[in-house]
Design a protein around this motif. Structure first.
Motif, PDB file in Angstrom:
ATOM      1  N   THR A  85     -46.552 -91.704  46.709  1.00 26.72           N
ATOM      2  CA  THR A  85     -47.782 -92.374  47.138  1.00 26.72           C
ATOM      3  C   THR A  85     -48.838 -92.208  46.051  1.00 26.72           C
ATOM      4  O   THR A  85     -49.124 -91.096  45.616  1.00 26.72           O
ATOM      5  N   VAL A  86     -49.387 -93.333  45.635  1.00 24.64           N
ATOM      6  CA  VAL A  86     -50.418 -93.348  44.593  1.00 24.64           C
ATOM      7  C   VAL A  86     -51.753 -93.680  45.251  1.00 24.64           C
ATOM      8  O   VAL A  86     -51.868 -94.681  45.968  1.00 24.64           O
ATOM      9  N   THR A  87     -52.726 -92.838  45.048  1.00 22.58           N
ATOM     10  CA  THR A  87     -54.076 -93.067  45.559  1.00 22.58           C
ATOM     11  C   THR A  87     -55.058 -93.071  44.397  1.00 22.58           C
ATOM     12  O   THR A  87     -54.804 -92.474  43.344  1.00 22.58           O
ATOM     13  N   GLY A  88     -56.160 -93.712  44.582  1.00 20.06           N
ATOM     14  CA  GLY A  88     -57.171 -93.770  43.534  1.00 20.06           C
ATOM     15  C   GLY A  88     -58.520 -94.151  44.087  1.00 20.06           C
ATOM     16  O   GLY A  88     -58.632 -94.698  45.190  1.00 20.06           O
ATOM     17  N   HIS A  89     -59.557 -93.861  43.364  1.00 21.95           N
ATOM     18  CA  HIS A  89     -60.927 -94.227  43.714  1.00 21.95           C
ATOM     19  C   HIS A  89     -61.748 -94.339  42.425  1.00 21.95           C
ATOM     20  O   HIS A  89     -61.305 -93.920  41.353  1.00 21.95           O
ATOM     21  N   GLY A  90     -62.916 -94.920  42.561  1.00 19.95           N
ATOM     22  CA  GLY A  90     -63.752 -95.156  41.397  1.00 19.95           C
ATOM     23  C   GLY A  90     -63.457 -96.478  40.705  1.00 19.95           C
ATOM     24  O   GLY A  90     -63.976 -96.718  39.612  1.00 19.95           O
ATOM     25  N   TRP A  91     -62.635 -97.346  41.325  1.00 19.69           N
ATOM     26  CA  TRP A  91     -62.323 -98.644  40.753  1.00 19.69           C
ATOM     27  C   TRP A  91     -63.334 -99.687  41.223  1.00 19.69           C
ATOM     28  O   TRP A  91     -64.150 -99.432  42.094  1.00 19.69           O
ATOM     29  N   ARG A  92     -63.252-100.865  40.639  1.00 24.63           N
ATOM     30  CA  ARG A  92     -64.133-101.957  41.043  1.00 24.63           C
ATOM     31  C   ARG A  92     -63.729-102.455  42.439  1.00 24.63           C
ATOM     32  O   ARG A  92     -62.538-102.611  42.720  1.00 24.63           O
ATOM     33  N   PRO A  93     -64.680-102.670  43.334  1.00 24.01           N
ATOM     34  CA  PRO A  93     -64.327-103.129  44.693  1.00 24.01           C
ATOM     35  C   PRO A  93     -63.595-104.465  44.650  1.00 24.01           C
ATOM     36  O   PRO A  93     -63.881-105.334  43.828  1.00 24.01           O
ATOM     37  N   LYS A  94     -62.619-104.582  45.548  1.00 27.37           N
ATOM     38  CA  LYS A  94     -61.833-105.812  45.720  1.00 27.37           C
ATOM     39  C   LYS A  94     -61.160-106.236  44.406  1.00 27.37           C
ATOM     40  O   LYS A  94     -61.082-107.419  44.078  1.00 27.37           O
ATOM     41  N   ALA A  95     -60.651-105.268  43.656  1.00 26.43           N
ATOM     42  CA  ALA A  95     -59.991-105.549  42.378  1.00 26.43           C
ATOM     43  C   ALA A  95     -58.479-105.515  42.569  1.00 26.43           C
ATOM     44  O   ALA A  95     -57.951-104.714  43.349  1.00 26.43           O
ATOM     45  N   LEU A  96     -57.774-106.396  41.867  1.00 30.01           N
ATOM     46  CA  LEU A  96     -56.319-106.441  41.908  1.00 30.01           C
ATOM     47  C   LEU A  96     -55.757-105.506  40.844  1.00 30.01           C
ATOM     48  O   LEU A  96     -56.103-105.629  39.661  1.00 30.01           O
ATOM     49  N   LEU A  97     -54.882-104.580  41.255  1.00 30.07           N
ATOM     50  CA  LEU A  97     -54.332-103.571  40.350  1.00 30.07           C
ATOM     51  C   LEU A  97     -52.811-103.671  40.308  1.00 30.07           C
ATOM     52  O   LEU A  97     -52.177-104.141  41.262  1.00 30.07           O
ATOM     53  N   THR A  98     -52.247-103.228  39.196  1.00 31.20           N
ATOM     54  CA  THR A  98     -50.790-103.108  39.055  1.00 31.20           C
ATOM     55  C   THR A  98     -50.432-101.644  38.843  1.00 31.20           C
ATOM     56  O   THR A  98     -51.137-100.919  38.129  1.00 31.20           O
ATOM     57  N   LEU A  99     -49.329-101.215  39.458  1.00 32.40           N
ATOM     58  CA  LEU A  99     -48.855 -99.839  39.370  1.00 32.40           C
ATOM     59  C   LEU A  99     -47.475 -99.854  38.718  1.00 32.40           C
ATOM     60  O   LEU A  99     -46.553-100.520  39.213  1.00 32.40           O
ATOM     61  N   LEU A 100     -47.302 -99.114  37.612  1.00 33.36           N
ATOM     62  CA  LEU A 100     -46.052 -99.086  36.869  1.00 33.36           C
ATOM     63  C   LEU A 100     -45.705 -97.665  36.474  1.00 33.36           C
ATOM     64  O   LEU A 100     -46.600 -96.840  36.244  1.00 33.36           O
ATOM     65  N   ILE A 101     -44.414 -97.400  36.356  1.00 36.72           N
ATOM     66  CA  ILE A 101     -43.918 -96.138  35.799  1.00 36.72           C
ATOM     67  C   ILE A 101     -43.462 -96.434  34.374  1.00 36.72           C
ATOM     68  O   ILE A 101     -42.575 -97.273  34.158  1.00 36.72           O
ATOM     69  N   CYS A 102     -44.069 -95.769  33.406  1.00 34.79           N
ATOM     70  CA  CYS A 102     -43.834 -96.055  31.991  1.00 34.79           C
ATOM     71  C   CYS A 102     -43.336 -94.806  31.275  1.00 34.79           C
ATOM     72  O   CYS A 102     -43.699 -93.681  31.633  1.00 34.79           O
ATOM     73  N   GLY A 103     -42.522 -95.015  30.255  1.00 31.85           N
ATOM     74  CA  GLY A 103     -42.026 -93.927  29.427  1.00 31.85           C
ATOM     75  C   GLY A 103     -42.815 -93.796  28.140  1.00 31.85           C
ATOM     76  O   GLY A 103     -43.582 -94.688  27.755  1.00 31.85           O
ATOM     77  N   GLN A 104     -42.611 -92.663  27.462  1.00 25.00           N
ATOM     78  CA  GLN A 104     -43.297 -92.355  26.194  1.00 25.00           C
ATOM     79  C   GLN A 104     -44.810 -92.502  26.303  1.00 25.00           C
ATOM     80  O   GLN A 104     -45.478 -92.948  25.370  1.00 25.00           O
ATOM     81  N   ASN A 105     -45.330 -92.109  27.461  1.00 23.40           N
ATOM     82  CA  ASN A 105     -46.783 -92.183  27.705  1.00 23.40           C
ATOM     83  C   ASN A 105     -47.351 -93.578  27.467  1.00 23.40           C
ATOM     84  O   ASN A 105     -48.512 -93.738  27.128  1.00 23.40           O
ATOM     85  N   MET A 106     -46.482 -94.590  27.602  1.00 21.67           N
ATOM     86  CA  MET A 106     -46.874 -95.998  27.439  1.00 21.67           C
ATOM     87  C   MET A 106     -47.443 -96.261  26.039  1.00 21.67           C
ATOM     88  O   MET A 106     -48.369 -97.066  25.881  1.00 21.67           O
ATOM     89  N   ILE A 107     -46.877 -95.611  25.032  1.00 23.30           N
ATOM     90  CA  ILE A 107     -47.336 -95.860  23.673  1.00 23.30           C
ATOM     91  C   ILE A 107     -46.963 -97.271  23.234  1.00 23.30           C
ATOM     92  O   ILE A 107     -47.715 -97.948  22.540  1.00 23.30           O
ATOM     93  N   GLY A 108     -45.801 -97.754  23.646  1.00 26.58           N
ATOM     94  CA  GLY A 108     -45.368 -99.091  23.259  1.00 26.58           C
ATOM     95  C   GLY A 108     -45.864-100.198  24.157  1.00 26.58           C
ATOM     96  O   GLY A 108     -45.330-101.309  24.110  1.00 26.58           O
ATOM     97  N   GLY A 109     -46.863 -99.935  24.963  1.00 31.45           N
ATOM     98  CA  GLY A 109     -47.382-100.961  25.853  1.00 31.45           C
ATOM     99  C   GLY A 109     -46.484-101.162  27.062  1.00 31.45           C
ATOM    100  O   GLY A 109     -45.723-100.269  27.486  1.00 31.45           O
ATOM    101  N   SER A 110     -46.566-102.353  27.657  1.00 33.84           N
ATOM    102  CA  SER A 110     -45.801-102.631  28.875  1.00 33.84           C
ATOM    103  C   SER A 110     -44.306-102.706  28.616  1.00 33.84           C
ATOM    104  O   SER A 110     -43.517-102.710  29.567  1.00 33.84           O
ATOM    105  N   ASN A 111     -43.875-102.794  27.348  1.00 33.24           N
ATOM    106  CA  ASN A 111     -42.445-102.781  27.055  1.00 33.24           C
ATOM    107  C   ASN A 111     -41.808-101.437  27.381  1.00 33.24           C
ATOM    108  O   ASN A 111     -40.577-101.342  27.446  1.00 33.24           O
ATOM    109  N   SER A 112     -42.614-100.404  27.565  1.00 30.83           N
ATOM    110  CA  SER A 112     -42.093 -99.076  27.897  1.00 30.83           C
ATOM    111  C   SER A 112     -42.067 -98.824  29.390  1.00 30.83           C
ATOM    112  O   SER A 112     -41.766 -97.699  29.811  1.00 30.83           O
ATOM    113  N   CYS A 113     -42.382 -99.834  30.222  1.00 23.34           N
ATOM    114  CA  CYS A 113     -42.542 -99.646  31.667  1.00 23.34           C
ATOM    115  C   CYS A 113     -41.408-100.325  32.434  1.00 23.34           C
ATOM    116  O   CYS A 113     -40.796-101.280  31.945  1.00 23.34           O
ATOM    117  N   ALA A 114     -41.183 -99.819  33.638  1.00 24.05           N
ATOM    118  CA  ALA A 114     -40.226-100.442  34.560  1.00 24.05           C
ATOM    119  C   ALA A 114     -40.947-101.560  35.298  1.00 24.05           C
ATOM    120  O   ALA A 114     -41.411-101.379  36.434  1.00 24.05           O
TER     121      ALA A 114
END
Length: 389
Positions: A85-114
């Motif tokens: 379960t991923v929770t968060g706060h402090g974001w912009r109200p009514k904002a659309l977000l994407t949640l991804l699991i990425c490898g190598q600390n996402m150094i290569g951008g979205s190509n490193s994510c599932a």
């Protein structure tokens, strides 16, 4: 004596009644305290539940005022096929977000994510969210992170460390470019379109980005990649080198030119990448070059008019000219002389020998000579009447 005795009895009676009323008040007070003690365990959870929602918005607004969104995970490690379960706060109200699991600390951008196992969610009115995310193995080895980023509007992102159980772990690739840059402020495109752009000239802007060096070494003359994409097409990248040095732990403002092909219009997306990682993506709306449309409309009007004029000139050259008689007639009128008229030939046609007035004459009038003209005396004599002398 009797009067004094009656007054004493009255005072005693009043004293007794006052003591009884005090005992009744004490009994009621004890009963009320006992009732409150009995109901207190049930009332405290409800009071806490009512106070919690009132305190939560204050905390959310306090974090939002800091300008740094926060992401928390229900577990720090999980295996493939599980969920967290991923929770968060402090974001912009009514904002659309994407949640991804990425490898190598996402150094290569979205190509490193599932990307296939990612999830999307929308924040509430206070900028908070709660979403379950399935655990999947990213295409790159760990160390892994759960990457949360906005889809539309102002760019914002946050990462939370996470370990995928059973997934291979490898050290991070060395920083060959010198330093690790991250965007610290919202990028912007500076510049306006001129008259030539209205007629189809390439649209030009200047991408301004404030970046900070999060690495341990300074970044000298960093080489960026600027890409432009339209619709669903992949961006077209162009390498641009920024001249300067960004010390470790410092920030700098980067300005890079961006240019679109001639006649481009519509919604474009400008991307900036560094070290194999996409730093920012800025939308760019380009107006339609109406000058080109106006040019084609005028061309469609001018060409038919020119063809018509050429055709009329050819017709004037091909058709026969006017006769000399008409020209002389016009010249005589212009000089003020009376026009010359042609008379009919009064002679017989083709050698005819008939005299004037004969049936063979071509003319229709009875022409006479002085010898053949009828006499006026013979023509005016009146016949004598019968019996006159």
């Amino acid at each position: 004596m009797n009067g004094r005795t009656g007054a004493g009895r009255t005072a005693v009676t009043r004293t007794v009644r006052a003591g009884a009323s005090r005992r009744r008040v004490r009994g009621r007070t004890v009963a009320a305290l006992a009732l409150c003690a009995a109901l207190a365990p049930g009332l405290l959870p409800a009071a806490r539940a009512q106070a919690a929602p009132q305190a939560a918005p204050q905390a959310v607004h306090r974090v939002a005022a800091d300008g740094k969104p926060v992401v928390r995970l229900s577990a720090k490690e999980a295996g493939k096929g599980g969920s967290l379960t991923v929770t968060g706060h402090g974001w912009r109200p009514k904002a659309l977000l994407t949640l991804l699991i990425c490898g190598q600390n996402m150094i290569g951008g979205s190509n490193s994510c599932a990307n296939g196992d990612g999830r999307a969610t929308t924040t509430d009115a206070h900028g908070a969210f709660r979403r379950k995310l399935p655990v999947a193995e990213p295409p790159k080895p760990c160390p892994c992170v759960v990457h949360v980023a906005t889809v539309t509007g102002a760019a914002a992102a946050a990462d939370a460390p996470f370990t995928v159980a059973g997934h291979p772990v490898a050290p991070l690739p060395p920083e060959t470019t010198g330093g690790r840059l991250a965007v610290l402020a919202q990028p912007r495109l500076a510049g306006t379109s001129g008259l030539l752009t209205w007629f189809g000239a390439p649209a030009q802007r200047e991408l301004t980005v404030t970046v900070g060096n999060l690495g341990q070494v300074p970044a000298r003359d960093p080489l960026f990649r600027v890409g432009t994409s339209h619709g669903v097409f992949a961006p077209k990248w162009e390498e641009q080198q920024w001249r300067g040095t960004i010390p470790a732990g410092k920030k700098a403002q980067i300005r890079l030119p961006v240019e679109l092909p001639a006649g481009a219009h519509g919604d474009y997306l400008v991307s900036l990448a560094y070290g194999g990682r996409t730093l920012v993506e800025q939308p760019w709306g380009v107006g339609r070059p109406w000058g080109v449309t106006l040019f084609w409309v005028l061309l469609c009007v001018v060409i038919p008019t020119a063809v018509f004029r050429i055709g009329m000139a050819l017709v004037d050259r091909v058709r026969p000219h006017r006769t000399d008689r008409h020209r002389k007639h016009s010249a005589g009128r212009a000089a003020g002389r009376p026009p010359r008229t042609r008379t009919k030939d009064r002679t017989a046609h083709d050698g005819s020998t008939d005299g004037p007035g004969t049936p063979g004459e071509s003319g229709g009038l009875p022409w006479f000579t002085p010898d053949t003209a009828p006499s006026t005396t013979t023509s005016t004599e009146r016949p004598t009447s019968k019996g006159s002398a």
